[in-house]
Design a protein around this motif. Structure first.
Motif, PDB file in Angstrom:
ATOM      1  N   SER A 171       5.464 -52.271 -49.111  1.00 55.58           N
ATOM      2  CA  SER A 171       6.447 -51.645 -50.159  1.00 55.58           C
ATOM      3  C   SER A 171       5.987 -50.537 -50.911  1.00 55.58           C
ATOM      4  CB  SER A 171       6.634 -52.790 -51.412  1.00 55.58           C
ATOM      5  OG  SER A 171       5.418 -53.150 -51.933  1.00 55.58           O
ATOM      6  N   THR A 172       4.519 -50.397 -51.181  1.00 53.78           N
ATOM      7  CA  THR A 172       4.135 -49.210 -51.808  1.00 53.78           C
ATOM      8  C   THR A 172       4.204 -47.999 -51.017  1.00 53.78           C
ATOM      9  OG1 THR A 172       2.275 -50.590 -52.666  1.00 53.78           O
ATOM     10  CG2 THR A 172       1.735 -48.099 -52.509  1.00 53.78           C
ATOM     11  N   THR A 173       4.107 -47.964 -49.865  1.00 56.20           N
ATOM     12  CA  THR A 173       4.194 -46.736 -48.810  1.00 56.20           C
ATOM     13  C   THR A 173       5.822 -46.404 -49.003  1.00 56.20           C
ATOM     14  OG1 THR A 173       2.392 -47.183 -47.575  1.00 56.20           O
ATOM     15  CG2 THR A 173       4.126 -45.891 -46.676  1.00 56.20           C
ATOM     16  N   ALA A 174       6.726 -47.652 -48.801  1.00 63.20           N
ATOM     17  CA  ALA A 174       8.105 -47.395 -48.631  1.00 63.20           C
ATOM     18  C   ALA A 174       8.805 -46.823 -49.904  1.00 63.20           C
ATOM     19  CB  ALA A 174       8.925 -48.836 -48.448  1.00 63.20           C
ATOM     20  N   VAL A 175       8.190 -47.309 -51.103  1.00 65.04           N
ATOM     21  CA  VAL A 175       8.644 -46.688 -52.330  1.00 65.04           C
ATOM     22  C   VAL A 175       8.379 -45.138 -52.622  1.00 65.04           C
ATOM     23  CG1 VAL A 175       8.147 -46.815 -54.805  1.00 65.04           C
ATOM     24  CG2 VAL A 175       8.659 -48.775 -53.650  1.00 65.04           C
ATOM     25  N   GLU A 176       6.844 -44.900 -52.081  1.00 63.67           N
ATOM     26  CA  GLU A 176       6.530 -43.449 -52.254  1.00 63.67           C
ATOM     27  C   GLU A 176       7.124 -42.675 -51.484  1.00 63.67           C
ATOM     28  OE1 GLU A 176       2.240 -43.903 -51.741  1.00 63.67           O
ATOM     29  OE2 GLU A 176       1.908 -44.668 -53.821  1.00 63.67           O
ATOM     30  N   THR A 177       7.563 -43.160 -50.074  1.00 63.37           N
ATOM     31  CA  THR A 177       8.227 -41.994 -49.240  1.00 63.37           C
ATOM     32  C   THR A 177       9.518 -41.955 -49.603  1.00 63.37           C
ATOM     33  OG1 THR A 177       7.110 -42.958 -47.538  1.00 63.37           O
ATOM     34  CG2 THR A 177       8.741 -42.007 -46.826  1.00 63.37           C
ATOM     35  N   VAL A 178      10.487 -42.916 -50.299  1.00 60.81           N
ATOM     36  CA  VAL A 178      11.953 -42.804 -50.360  1.00 60.81           C
ATOM     37  C   VAL A 178      11.786 -41.767 -51.927  1.00 60.81           C
ATOM     38  CG1 VAL A 178      13.682 -43.867 -51.538  1.00 60.81           C
ATOM     39  CG2 VAL A 178      12.649 -44.872 -49.617  1.00 60.81           C
ATOM     40  N   GLN A 179      11.035 -42.016 -52.913  1.00 58.11           N
ATOM     41  CA  GLN A 179      10.907 -41.187 -53.937  1.00 58.11           C
ATOM     42  C   GLN A 179      10.693 -39.653 -53.687  1.00 58.11           C
ATOM     43  OE1 GLN A 179       8.934 -43.819 -57.842  1.00 58.11           O
ATOM     44  NE2 GLN A 179       7.446 -42.627 -56.271  1.00 58.11           N
ATOM     45  N   LYS A 180       9.848 -39.270 -52.617  1.00 57.41           N
ATOM     46  CA  LYS A 180       9.400 -38.170 -52.471  1.00 57.41           C
ATOM     47  C   LYS A 180      10.531 -37.422 -51.289  1.00 57.41           C
ATOM     48  CE  LYS A 180       5.645 -35.359 -50.545  1.00 57.41           C
ATOM     49  NZ  LYS A 180       4.272 -35.448 -49.887  1.00 57.41           N
ATOM     50  N   TYR A 181      11.214 -38.447 -50.652  1.00 55.71           N
ATOM     51  CA  TYR A 181      12.461 -38.082 -49.821  1.00 55.71           C
ATOM     52  C   TYR A 181      13.477 -37.475 -50.636  1.00 55.71           C
ATOM     53  CZ  TYR A 181      15.716 -38.329 -45.722  1.00 55.71           C
ATOM     54  OH  TYR A 181      16.611 -38.084 -44.761  1.00 55.71           O
ATOM     55  N   LEU A 182      13.803 -38.109 -51.674  1.00 58.16           N
ATOM     56  CA  LEU A 182      15.209 -37.734 -52.495  1.00 58.16           C
ATOM     57  C   LEU A 182      14.688 -37.204 -53.748  1.00 58.16           C
ATOM     58  CD1 LEU A 182      17.294 -40.910 -51.638  1.00 58.16           C
ATOM     59  CD2 LEU A 182      17.465 -38.522 -50.633  1.00 58.16           C
ATOM     60  N   ASN A 183      13.410 -37.186 -54.188  1.00 57.66           N
ATOM     61  CA  ASN A 183      13.119 -36.609 -55.525  1.00 57.66           C
ATOM     62  C   ASN A 183      13.766 -37.468 -56.791  1.00 57.66           C
ATOM     63  OD1 ASN A 183      11.757 -35.280 -57.535  1.00 57.66           O
ATOM     64  ND2 ASN A 183      13.178 -33.731 -57.494  1.00 57.66           N
ATOM     65  N   ILE A 184      13.670 -38.716 -56.571  1.00 57.19           N
ATOM     66  CA  ILE A 184      14.114 -39.772 -57.717  1.00 57.19           C
ATOM     67  C   ILE A 184      13.080 -40.779 -57.733  1.00 57.19           C
ATOM     68  CG2 ILE A 184      16.509 -39.646 -56.993  1.00 57.19           C
ATOM     69  CD1 ILE A 184      16.110 -42.285 -55.234  1.00 57.19           C
ATOM     70  N   PRO A 185      12.992 -41.279 -59.132  1.00 60.31           N
ATOM     71  CA  PRO A 185      12.040 -42.543 -59.392  1.00 60.31           C
ATOM     72  C   PRO A 185      12.540 -43.810 -58.886  1.00 60.31           C
ATOM     73  CG  PRO A 185      13.295 -41.877 -61.336  1.00 60.31           C
ATOM     74  CD  PRO A 185      13.721 -40.861 -60.372  1.00 60.31           C
ATOM     75  N   ILE A 186      11.695 -44.489 -58.437  1.00 61.23           N
ATOM     76  CA  ILE A 186      12.003 -46.070 -57.879  1.00 61.23           C
ATOM     77  C   ILE A 186      11.378 -46.864 -58.895  1.00 61.23           C
ATOM     78  CG2 ILE A 186      11.899 -47.788 -56.193  1.00 61.23           C
ATOM     79  CD1 ILE A 186      14.081 -45.561 -55.529  1.00 61.23           C
ATOM     80  N   ASP A 187      11.906 -47.551 -59.823  1.00 64.97           N
ATOM     81  CA  ASP A 187      11.224 -48.461 -60.674  1.00 64.97           C
ATOM     82  C   ASP A 187      10.759 -49.753 -60.134  1.00 64.97           C
ATOM     83  OD1 ASP A 187      11.900 -46.509 -62.972  1.00 64.97           O
ATOM     84  OD2 ASP A 187      14.032 -47.044 -62.686  1.00 64.97           O
TER      85      ASP A 187
END
Length: 368
Positions: A171-187
């Motif tokens: 989950s750590t990698t998935a969250v960080e990848t999506v955040q960087k991919y779209l430039n949005i925070p994932i809480d």
């Protein structure tokens, strides 16, 4: 002649003081009797009130004990599914929740059977859900599992598919990848076992869904636009069909959003949070970094966000890269989704992300 008839003796008149005294005595006696009756009535009422109060307090004690047991069961189940993410949080999520600000949750769906606690494998379902209680709105966006990305921390394997991020680093990698991919925070994140979706749906009493198209799959038939109540088996067939959908995987994503949204709505209710069957089922099918207190807040303060739901999906074009099929959205399409999610989160406009960028900064500046 004198009247010899005997006259009846005249009744001697009582003195005024004696007559008045007797009337006073009668009044006082009547008043004492009335007061006695009032006192007796009050005594009976006090007795009734006492027994009512005793019954009420006893009921409260029993209900309190029963509620406490439910509360403890719910807390135990929540603790069993809680797994903190090692991803660097962009915002102070605790204060964000308490203040009732919009939050983003990354929903990851795996299909690995009885998962246990490791949730190995790739995520075939990737959804960003934004809950905005102030505007009473929920925004749900599906991301293509085959989207071309550089997985956070595993850039040397570029190009990779977005659904491999979970396989590489959880989950750590998935969250960080999506955040960087779209430039949005994932809480927060929540990983759901799609293989166990059947039992999860049954645990909340089924879901009501309006099919997006007419088809038959796994002996289950669906009619477009005809709202139907689905148990777990029927819902699973509805979300799994892929190849007969004219929109391919994007069509399946839309159906998954429908069902998962309904499960989330029913699961977030306080009655289900205290339902032993639901708690027992979810503890086997989900892992999240939402604590029990976080879940209670979602079930109360954030439930109003479900009054208005908007769904969308990031659209890409299929491309063969190094012998594998990828979905590659245009920069304009990615920007559209970034704008949509940032607006839902109450954040200022910003450029969409780039997983190949060396910067790990995520813009989380709030709009005024």
């Amino acid at each position: 002649m004198p009247n010899n008839e005997q006259q009846p003796p005249k009744r001697r008149r009582q003195p005024e003081s004696v007559s008045s005294h007797r009337r006073t005595e009668h009044k006082q006696a009547a008043k004492r009797e009335e007061m006695h009756q009032v006192q007796a009535k009050k005594k009976r009422l006090r007795g009734c009130f006492f027994w009512f109060l005793l019954f009420f307090v006893g009921s409260l004690i029993f209900a309190g004990h029963y509620g406490y047991q439910k509360y403890q069961s719910a807390k135990k189940a929540a603790n069993s599914i809680y797994h903190a993410s090692k991803a660097q949080k962009v915002r102070d999520v605790e204060s964000t929740l308490k203040e009732g600000k919009p939050i983003a949750i990354l929903l990851l769906g795996t299909d690995t059977g009885a998962l246990g606690r490791t949730f190995k494998g790739r995520t075939d379902t990737i959804i960003v859900a934004v809950l905005n209680p102030t505007k009473k709105k929920m925004t749900i966006v599906s991301l293509p599992r085959d989207a071309e990305v550089a997985v956070s921390g595993y850039e040397k394997y570029f190009p990779s598919k977005l659904n491999s991020a979970y396989e590489y680093g959880g989950s750590t990698t998935a969250v960080e990848t999506v955040q960087k991919y779209l430039n949005i925070p994932i809480d927060f994140y929540a990983t759901i076992n799609m293989g166990g979706l059947e039992t999860l749906i049954d645990a909340v009493g089924g879901v009501d869904v309006e099919p997006l198209l007419t088809f038959t799959y796994d002996n289950q038939s669906f009619t477009k636009g005809k709202k139907t109540h689905m148990n777990g088996k029927r819902a699973l067939a509805y979300v799994r069909m892929r190849y007969d959908d004219p929109n391919g995987d994007y069509g399946r994503q839309a159906r998954q959003r429908q069902v998962l949204t309904q499960v989330a709505l029913k699961g977030a209710s306080v009655s289900n949070l205290l339902n032993q069957k639901f708690l027992s089922t979810i503890s086997k099918q989900m892992v999240t970094d939402l604590s029990f207190n976080d879940l209670l807040l979602l079930g109360t303060k954030y439930r109003v966000a479900t009054h208005d739901m908007k769904t969308d999906s990031l659209q890409g074009q299929s491309q063969m890269i190094n012998g594998s099929s990828f979905e590659v959205p245009t920069t304009e399409e990615k920007q559209r989704i970034t704008d949509l999610l940032r607006s839902a989160l109450g954040l200022k406009s910003a450029e969409t992300g780039n997983t190949l960028s060396s910067s790990t900064e995520i813009d989380a500046e709030e709009s005024e």
